[in-house]
Design a protein around this motif. Structure first.
Motif, PDB file in Angstrom:
ATOM      1  N   GLU A  90       0.781  -1.234   0.000  1.00  0.00           N
ATOM      2  CA  GLU A  90       0.000   0.000   0.000  1.00  0.00           C
ATOM      3  C   GLU A  90       0.819   1.294   0.000  1.00  0.00           C
ATOM      4  OE1 GLU A  90      -3.981   1.707   2.163  1.00  0.00           O
ATOM      5  OE2 GLU A  90      -3.427  -0.374   2.377  1.00  0.00           O
ATOM      6  N   PRO A  91       1.886   1.412   0.792  1.00  0.00           N
ATOM      7  CA  PRO A  91       2.621   2.686   0.777  1.00  0.00           C
ATOM      8  C   PRO A  91       3.271   3.035  -0.566  1.00  0.00           C
ATOM      9  CG  PRO A  91       3.169   1.428   2.739  1.00  0.00           C
ATOM     10  CD  PRO A  91       2.364   0.515   1.852  1.00  0.00           C
ATOM     11  N   LEU A  92       3.461   2.035  -1.437  1.00  0.00           N
ATOM     12  CA  LEU A  92       4.104   2.300  -2.720  1.00  0.00           C
ATOM     13  C   LEU A  92       3.172   2.224  -3.920  1.00  0.00           C
ATOM     14  CD1 LEU A  92       7.485   0.371  -2.365  1.00  0.00           C
ATOM     15  CD2 LEU A  92       7.045   2.808  -2.061  1.00  0.00           C
ATOM     16  N   THR A  93       2.080   1.501  -3.815  1.00  0.00           N
ATOM     17  CA  THR A  93       1.279   1.205  -4.997  1.00  0.00           C
ATOM     18  C   THR A  93       0.659   2.445  -5.623  1.00  0.00           C
ATOM     19  OG1 THR A  93       0.791  -0.958  -4.036  1.00  0.00           O
ATOM     20  CG2 THR A  93      -0.508  -0.288  -5.925  1.00  0.00           C
ATOM     21  N   LEU A  94      -0.168   3.157  -4.894  1.00  0.00           N
ATOM     22  CA  LEU A  94      -0.814   4.330  -5.479  1.00  0.00           C
ATOM     23  C   LEU A  94       0.205   5.416  -5.841  1.00  0.00           C
ATOM     24  CD1 LEU A  94      -3.415   5.571  -6.477  1.00  0.00           C
ATOM     25  CD2 LEU A  94      -3.795   6.488  -4.172  1.00  0.00           C
ATOM     26  N   PRO A  95       1.182   5.729  -4.983  1.00  0.00           N
ATOM     27  CA  PRO A  95       2.197   6.697  -5.405  1.00  0.00           C
ATOM     28  C   PRO A  95       2.955   6.229  -6.659  1.00  0.00           C
ATOM     29  CG  PRO A  95       2.281   6.443  -3.033  1.00  0.00           C
ATOM     30  CD  PRO A  95       1.338   5.384  -3.544  1.00  0.00           C
ATOM     31  N   GLY A  96       3.209   4.941  -6.773  1.00  0.00           N
ATOM     32  CA  GLY A  96       3.867   4.417  -7.963  1.00  0.00           C
ATOM     33  C   GLY A  96       3.013   4.578  -9.203  1.00  0.00           C
ATOM     34  N   MET A  97       1.717   4.325  -9.071  1.00  0.00           N
ATOM     35  CA  MET A  97       0.794   4.510 -10.195  1.00  0.00           C
ATOM     36  C   MET A  97       0.723   5.985 -10.589  1.00  0.00           C
ATOM     37  SD  MET A  97      -2.240   1.867  -9.066  1.00  0.00           S
ATOM     38  CE  MET A  97      -3.390   2.457 -10.305  1.00  0.00           C
ATOM     39  N   GLU A  98       0.720   6.867  -9.604  1.00  0.00           N
ATOM     40  CA  GLU A  98       0.696   8.307  -9.893  1.00  0.00           C
ATOM     41  C   GLU A  98       1.985   8.737 -10.589  1.00  0.00           C
ATOM     42  OE1 GLU A  98      -2.289   9.540  -6.238  1.00  0.00           O
ATOM     43  OE2 GLU A  98      -0.124   9.560  -5.889  1.00  0.00           O
ATOM     44  N   GLY A  99       3.119   8.163 -10.168  1.00  0.00           N
ATOM     45  CA  GLY A  99       4.384   8.444 -10.840  1.00  0.00           C
ATOM     46  C   GLY A  99       4.385   7.959 -12.283  1.00  0.00           C
ATOM     47  N   LEU A 100       3.789   6.790 -12.503  1.00  0.00           N
ATOM     48  CA  LEU A 100       3.660   6.275 -13.863  1.00  0.00           C
ATOM     49  C   LEU A 100       2.799   7.212 -14.711  1.00  0.00           C
ATOM     50  CD1 LEU A 100       3.956   4.186 -16.106  1.00  0.00           C
ATOM     51  CD2 LEU A 100       2.094   2.885 -15.008  1.00  0.00           C
ATOM     52  N   ALA A 101       1.730   7.725 -14.132  1.00  0.00           N
ATOM     53  CA  ALA A 101       0.883   8.679 -14.865  1.00  0.00           C
ATOM     54  C   ALA A 101       1.697   9.927 -15.244  1.00  0.00           C
ATOM     55  CB  ALA A 101      -0.336   9.063 -14.030  1.00  0.00           C
ATOM     56  N   GLU A 102       2.517  10.427 -14.325  1.00  0.00           N
ATOM     57  CA  GLU A 102       3.353  11.592 -14.617  1.00  0.00           C
ATOM     58  C   GLU A 102       4.335  11.296 -15.745  1.00  0.00           C
ATOM     59  OE1 GLU A 102       5.231  12.913 -10.996  1.00  0.00           O
ATOM     60  OE2 GLU A 102       3.287  13.147  -9.991  1.00  0.00           O
TER      61      GLU A 102
END
Length: 147
Positions: free
Chosen positions: A52-64
């Protein structure tokens, strides 16, 4: 418009695409990919776990990264976690752009990263129990195209 969502609940890909279309009046084309749980090989269920601490931030980074690489009017990334049944949607990636090539390549780029370079662990339930699913060598080759 950028929407990135991680969900433990099912979603309706058609409704999500319709909502996205309404936010991009300048888009000449919208490309999308919906990944579903395959009802093959005796698959009874699919479970996706994540950190959880990495998944959504990682997805947001991928979007960027996707937005920086392609000329887009909008981007949508939705990914499920938890237990799903055959036919259930797992992932939806959609991109809108003035020109089709950016939209198509943006979806391809994001999916290649989600498939091989993400924060998910997959396992399938078959008649003989749970089996972990690893990315295939083809998935890693697809990701390598973008480096």
């Amino acid at each position: 418009m950028v929407i990135v969502r991680l969900s433990s609940q099912s979603f309706d890909p058609a409704a999500e695409l319709t909502a996205l279309e309404g936010t991009m009046p300048q888009a000449g084309g919208i490309a999308s990919f919906v990944g579903r749980v395959r009802p093959t090989d005796g698959t009874q269920a699919l479970e996706l776990s994540h950190y959880e601490p990495l998944t959504l931030p990682g997805m947001e980074g991928l979007a960027e990264q996707t937005l920086a690489r392609f000329d887009l009017e909008g981007l949508l990334i939705i990914h499920r976690v938890g237990v799903m049944q055959p036919g259930d949607p797992i992932v939806l990636v959609a991109a809108g752009a003035r020109h089709r090539r950016d939209a198509i390549e943006a979806v391809d780029f994001a999916m290649d990263h989600l498939k091989s370079d993400a924060w998910f662990w997959k396992r399938e339930l078959r008649a003989d129990g749970w089996h972990w699913i690893e990315p295939r060598s083809a998935d890693h080759a697809d990701l390598a195209r973008w480096k």
